[in-house]
Structure formats: C-alpha cells, structure tokens
Design a protein around this motif. Structure first.
Motif, PDB file in Angstrom:
ATOM      1  N   TRP A 152       0.916  -1.006  -0.079  1.00 58.81           N
ATOM      2  CA  TRP A 152       0.052   0.189  -0.067  1.00 58.81           C
ATOM      3  C   TRP A 152       0.766   1.267  -0.188  1.00 58.81           C
ATOM      4  O   TRP A 152       1.881   1.290   0.840  1.00 58.81           O
ATOM      5  CB  TRP A 152      -0.904   0.038   1.354  1.00 58.81           C
ATOM      6  CG  TRP A 152      -2.033  -1.029   1.231  1.00 58.81           C
ATOM      7  CD1 TRP A 152      -1.835  -2.300   1.707  1.00 58.81           C
ATOM      8  CD2 TRP A 152      -3.087  -1.019   0.708  1.00 58.81           C
ATOM      9  NE1 TRP A 152      -3.036  -3.009   1.540  1.00 58.81           N
ATOM     10  CE2 TRP A 152      -3.873  -2.361   1.026  1.00 58.81           C
ATOM     11  CE3 TRP A 152      -4.052  -0.042  -0.107  1.00 58.81           C
ATOM     12  CZ2 TRP A 152      -5.213  -2.644   0.252  1.00 58.81           C
ATOM     13  CZ3 TRP A 152      -4.935  -0.233  -0.577  1.00 58.81           C
ATOM     14  CH2 TRP A 152      -5.707  -1.590  -0.306  1.00 58.81           C
ATOM     15  N   ARG A 187      -3.222   0.546  -4.225  1.00 57.10           N
ATOM     16  CA  ARG A 187      -2.755  -1.036  -3.969  1.00 57.10           C
ATOM     17  C   ARG A 187      -1.772  -1.286  -5.263  1.00 57.10           C
ATOM     18  O   ARG A 187      -2.151  -1.300  -6.209  1.00 57.10           O
ATOM     19  CB  ARG A 187      -4.101  -1.587  -4.065  1.00 57.10           C
ATOM     20  CG  ARG A 187      -4.085  -3.077  -3.880  1.00 57.10           C
ATOM     21  CD  ARG A 187      -5.432  -3.775  -4.176  1.00 57.10           C
ATOM     22  NE  ARG A 187      -5.317  -5.037  -3.814  1.00 57.10           N
ATOM     23  CZ  ARG A 187      -5.784  -5.661  -2.426  1.00 57.10           C
ATOM     24  NH1 ARG A 187      -6.389  -4.767  -1.654  1.00 57.10           N
ATOM     25  NH2 ARG A 187      -5.856  -6.870  -2.179  1.00 57.10           N
ATOM     26  N   GLN A 224      -8.895  -3.138   3.372  1.00 57.79           N
ATOM     27  CA  GLN A 224      -7.881  -3.459   2.542  1.00 57.79           C
ATOM     28  C   GLN A 224      -8.678  -4.479   1.292  1.00 57.79           C
ATOM     29  O   GLN A 224      -8.062  -4.790  -0.009  1.00 57.79           O
ATOM     30  CB  GLN A 224      -6.968  -4.761   3.352  1.00 57.79           C
ATOM     31  CG  GLN A 224      -5.915  -3.735   4.077  1.00 57.79           C
ATOM     32  CD  GLN A 224      -4.641  -4.682   4.284  1.00 57.79           C
ATOM     33  OE1 GLN A 224      -4.042  -5.023   3.351  1.00 57.79           O
ATOM     34  NE2 GLN A 224      -4.552  -5.021   5.518  1.00 57.79           N
TER      35      GLN A 224
END
Length: 351
Positions: free
Chosen positions: A64, A81, A135
C-alpha cells in the motif's frame, strides 16, 4: 531566530515532503524496468506523483502506498494498492472530499496496515486527522480527528492499537483498532513526534522527537513517557527484531543512531548520507536500512559493528523504506517516471 527554531521549521517543511505543483498521475501500466545494480537486484517502476510512504500487507501480499500533491487545497491524493511482484498499481482509491467548492480531499501521507482487521490506517496531515480504509476493496471506513499535523501511524496488532503522532502539538494518540475509538492521549510539551515504531511484545511505542533530538518511549500503562537520546534531527525510528535496540535516522546529521533501550544511551553513530529520512530493519539479517533523501541512496548497516556494508541505488530522492520477506521497497520522490511520476524501487536484500 535560534538554531533550534530554524531546524524545527526546516524539518516541519520536510515532514510533509510534497511534490508541489505536480499533478497526480494515473496508475502506471508500463512494465517495471531494471535499475542499476549495486549488490542485490533492483527493480524500478513508476507509480504516481506525490508518493510519500508505503506499507506491506502480509495477509494480502500487497504494497500500500500513499500519494498527495501540492499545497492546500490538495485535490490530488490516492491510496494505492500495488502488486509487489510486478510493481503495477492494481487500484487507486481517492480520499473523501472535504470541500466541494475547491475539490479539496482528505489527503493521505503516512500509512500502516492492520492485517488482523484487514484495514489500512493513514495520516491525513493537512486535515489533522487519521483515517481507516478497507484492505478488501479500498473503501474509506472512517476519519478520526484531533491529531495535529498527523505525520506517521503504526499498528500494534497484538494489543489492538494504532498509534499516531501529532507533529503539530507533541501528542501521541492511541486508537482501538477494532472499535476505532481513541483510548489514550499523551502530550509532551514542545515535542515534535515524527517517526513511530512499536514493540508488539510489550506494547511500548517509540516516537522520534525531531525538536528535542530524542526518543519518546511510552508503555501502555505508564502515565508519563520516558526519554532516550538520539542524534541530530531524528525523523524516523525502527526497532531490532528482539526489541532491545532502536535505530533513528537523523535527518540533520545524515546518520543513524544505535540506541540501547535498556541502558538508555546511544552506543553507535553511523554516518549514512545527507538527509537520512527513513529507517527500517530487516528481520532476517538484523541489518538496518536508511533511505538518504538528499544523498540519493539506500544505506545498509551492520548495527553490531556500526559499519556500512552496502550502498544501494534507490532513486535520486528516496523518501521512505519498508522491508518484508527479505525485500525492501523504497518510495522515491524524484518525478523520474516517464510522465513525471514518482517511483518505487524493489531491492532484494542479502542475508
């Protein structure tokens, strides 16, 4: 104006480390290109303008990265990402808009992952807050206000705590990673908390005090912090695998300090390079890596001997380094990509 005041003001400007006047580039589609080799293999790829920090998720095998461009109102920012194997941006998530009239967003800078709850925590430096993202899909979950000029954040998964440093008012703030409620706040008058590290065995958080040339150590049940020495301008901190030693990147001195936490003293000072800005530890070898922004390289240190064992190419302006599974990921704020993007470098480390 005193020397200390000058250093604090210079350091505050560097603490945000923005690429002023740039625009956030779209996700890169180019294949990662090899960079010059110095020891281990180095692979480089463009990501976006305004890169700041990165964090690796062991749970998802994802890197990240945060990006934010320009001075307020910041309209270009993203949580990226990144595939750690190809170094391609898989998705870019825009922070929420804070001012519809200007298009300003809650720009992201510092970043840490919480694999226990499958979230990403960011610092929103310009908005004096921190935020939590999923996430799984990059969705913004919540924003937590009241952390003045929040610079870095670190997650203690074992104790379910996220610690953020308020560079603007000398505070260390703890949040419950499950409920996302504030659980503790300690203010050190006159301090400027910059870098953070946490010992998950003890729950003790360590913050570099850029203004005071020291480390602030705060254990979970202590009412007051302890103070440990560091070098000139400590801006980043990492811990040894056993948690007994701290390493600080000293921006003003261009050094790394090796600090014995039990004895409370600096045992070695290692010259690394001008503008030492970020430090990390390789858990496999115990070696310490320092990203030297002004010198434009990455220094690998043997902390036992206090010697530099390698100096690696990591772009003209390395801004942050994180290590996972014997690999270092270095964010480089040099606008050296084909469309003016900042870059990420992946370096395979020697044992």
């Amino acid at each position: 104006m005193s020397t200390l005041t000058c250093r604090i003001r210079r350091s505050a400007a560097l603490a945000v480390a923005l690429a002023a006047g740039s625009t956030l580039a779209p996700a890169a589609t180019a294949t990662a290109q090899p960079a010059p080799r110095t020891g281990p293999a180095v692979t480089t790829a463009p990501l976006a303008a305004g890169l700041y920090q990165s964090a690796y998720s062991e749970r998802n095998r994802v890197l990240w990265a945060t990006a934010a461009v320009g001075r307020p109102p910041v309209t270009d920012s993203a949580l990226l990402r990144v595939d750690p194997r190809t170094l391609k941006v898989r998705s870019a998530h825009r922070p929420p808009v804070t001012d519809p009239e200007t298009g300003a967003v809650e720009a992201v800078y510092g970043v840490a992952v919480d694999d226990e709850h499958n979230t990403v925590w960011t610092t929103n430096t310009r908005d004096d807050s921190v935020a939590v993202y999923s996430q799984r899909d990059g969705r913004h979950l919540t924003t937590l206000h009241g952390v003045a000029h929040a610079r870095e954040i670190v997650v203690d998964e074992r104790h379910g705590t996220a610690w953020a440093g308020g560079f603007g008012d000398g505070t260390l703030v703890a949040f419950d990673t499950r409920t996302r409620e504030e659980t503790k706040r300690v203010t050190v008058a006159g301090a400027s908390p910059a870098g953070l590290a946490v010992n998950e065995r003890t729950g003790t958080v360590y913050a570099t005090d850029l203004a005071g040339d020291r480390i602030i150590a705060l254990s979970p049940h202590a009412k007051a912090p302890k103070f440990l020495p560091a070098g000139d301008g400590p801006i980043s901190v990492a811990l040894s695998p056993d948690g007994r030693t701290a390493y600080t990147a000293n921006q003003a001195a261009g050094t790394v300090s090796v600090v014995n936490l039990r004895k409370g003293r600096v045992t070695r000072t290692v010259p690394t390079g001008e503008g030492a800005l970020s430090v990390a530890t390789d858990p496999r070898s115990g070696r310490v890596l320092a990203a030297n922004r002004t010198a434009g390289d990455l220094t690998v240190i043997d902390p036992r001997r206090g010697t530099v064992v390698e100096r690696l190419a990591a772009g003209p302006h390395p801004n942050h380094v994180t290590v996972s599974r014997g690999t270092a990921y270095v964010v480089d704020k040099s606008k050296a990509g084909p469309r003016g993007e900042d870059q990420v470098h992946r370096l395979r480390l020697r044992r």
